[in-house]
Design an enzyme around this catalytic site. Sequence first.
Site, PDB file in Angstrom:
ATOM      1  CE  LYS A 101      -2.539  -5.478   6.566  1.00  0.00           C
ATOM      2  NZ  LYS A 101      -2.270  -4.323   5.701  1.00  0.00           N
ATOM      3  N   GLY A 102      -6.620  -5.056   3.272  1.00  0.00           N
ATOM      4  CA  GLY A 102      -6.871  -5.747   2.016  1.00  0.00           C
ATOM      5  C   GLY A 102      -7.513  -4.915   0.923  1.00  0.00           C
ATOM      6  CB  THR A 140       1.075   3.931   4.720  1.00  0.00           C
ATOM      7  OG1 THR A 140      -0.174   4.544   4.376  1.00  0.00           O
ATOM      8  CG2 THR A 140       1.685   4.655   5.898  1.00  0.00           C
ATOM      9  N   GLY A 142       0.846  -1.197   0.000  1.00  0.00           N
ATOM     10  CA  GLY A 142       0.000   0.000   0.000  1.00  0.00           C
ATOM     11  C   GLY A 142       0.882   1.249   0.000  1.00  0.00           C
ATOM     12  N   GLY A 189      -6.029  -2.949  -0.746  1.00  0.00           N
ATOM     13  CA  GLY A 189      -5.004  -3.030  -1.805  1.00  0.00           C
ATOM     14  C   GLY A 189      -4.892  -4.428  -2.394  1.00  0.00           C
ATOM     15  CE  LYS A 243      -6.061   4.337   5.442  1.00  0.00           C
ATOM     16  NZ  LYS A 243      -4.872   3.601   5.123  1.00  0.00           N
ATOM     17  CG  ASP A 254       0.911  -4.376   5.879  1.00  0.00           C
ATOM     18  OD1 ASP A 254       0.803  -3.509   4.987  1.00  0.00           O
ATOM     19  OD2 ASP A 254       0.526  -5.554   5.727  1.00  0.00           O
ATOM     20  CD  GLU A 259      -1.481  -6.412   3.200  1.00  0.00           C
ATOM     21  OE1 GLU A 259      -1.038  -5.371   2.696  1.00  0.00           O
ATOM     22  OE2 GLU A 259      -2.670  -6.535   3.529  1.00  0.00           O
TER      23      GLU A 259
HETATM   24  C1  A5P Z   1      -3.133  -3.892   1.108  1.00  0.00           C
HETATM   25  O1  A5P Z   1      -3.779  -5.051   0.776  1.00  0.00           O
HETATM   26  C2  A5P Z   1      -3.800  -3.236   2.254  1.00  0.00           C
HETATM   27  O2  A5P Z   1      -3.999  -4.072   3.355  1.00  0.00           O
HETATM   28  C3  A5P Z   1      -3.053  -1.991   2.641  1.00  0.00           C
HETATM   29  O3  A5P Z   1      -2.134  -2.248   3.655  1.00  0.00           O
HETATM   30  C4  A5P Z   1      -4.036  -0.993   3.073  1.00  0.00           C
HETATM   31  O4  A5P Z   1      -5.007  -0.901   2.035  1.00  0.00           O
HETATM   32  C5  A5P Z   1      -3.441   0.364   3.374  1.00  0.00           C
HETATM   33  O5  A5P Z   1      -3.046   1.014   2.222  1.00  0.00           O
HETATM   34  P1  A5P Z   1      -2.680   2.546   2.192  1.00  0.00           P
HETATM   35  O6  A5P Z   1      -1.517   2.732   3.092  1.00  0.00           O
HETATM   36  O7  A5P Z   1      -2.380   2.824   0.756  1.00  0.00           O
HETATM   37  O8  A5P Z   1      -3.892   3.303   2.670  1.00  0.00           O
END
Ligand code: A5P
Length: 218
Positions: free
Chosen positions: A95-96, A31, A29, A98, A122, A82, A104
């Site tokens: 999560k997920g 971040t 993701g 992305g 968040k 993460d 993960e």
């Molecule tokens: C990926 O599958 C997600 O779990 C990411 O860790 C989550 O969507 C956070 O992403 P951002 O940091 O882009 O918001």
Amino acid sequence: MDYNKLKQSIGTFAAQMVTSGMTVGLGTGTTAHAFIKALIERYNNEKLEIECVATSINSENLAKSGGLPLLYDPLSIDCTFDGADWITPKKLVVKGLGGALLREKIVAFASKKLVLMVDHRKITQTLAGKLLPIEIIPFAFSATIQHIEKLGCSGKLRDNFTTDNHNLIFDVQIPSHIPIEELDRQISSIPGVVETGLFKGFSPTVVVGNEDGSIGTI
Ligand code: A5P
């Protein structure tokens, strides 16, 4: 507030938590991307002795481009860094969004410590109404979706998307009529469901970027 800048500050802050000798899980993701970039800088400037495990092909490619040594089948990971989509005050985590939730969760489960990096938007009091991504296998996916919907969840198959594991993602709106942990247990028992994006019981340290630009941990 410039949230891209805030993500960079969060990533830089978290990268300072890495010490020589560690095996480090690399999340996925935007971040996590900022974290990996900050870690690459430290690795090259300070000659840190670390090994890394990536949770997606994207993160793997970024790590490779910065020269980070990569492992593919580690038995134990010291700390994983993460991102997350939603975190409640009790540290139930979704999560997920992305699409990398399966790798993960595998990496987080193999880790002694999990650090999640988020901005203040968040943190949520309730997960009801938020999206819960569910990774399902392509074989007979319509039947799998029907079983999920029978639990009282409405959802949508993610358009034109396959995961790094060649699976599909079905995003459901988390209902309020059933506790999320019970719903997750029922969804996970359906054949065809590989994994859900609910991360429970990980007791993560959460690095939070605040509205005033400061970074803290909870
Ligand atoms: C990926 O599958 C997600 O779990 C990411 O860790 C989550 O969507 C956070 O992403 P951002 O940091 O882009 O918001």
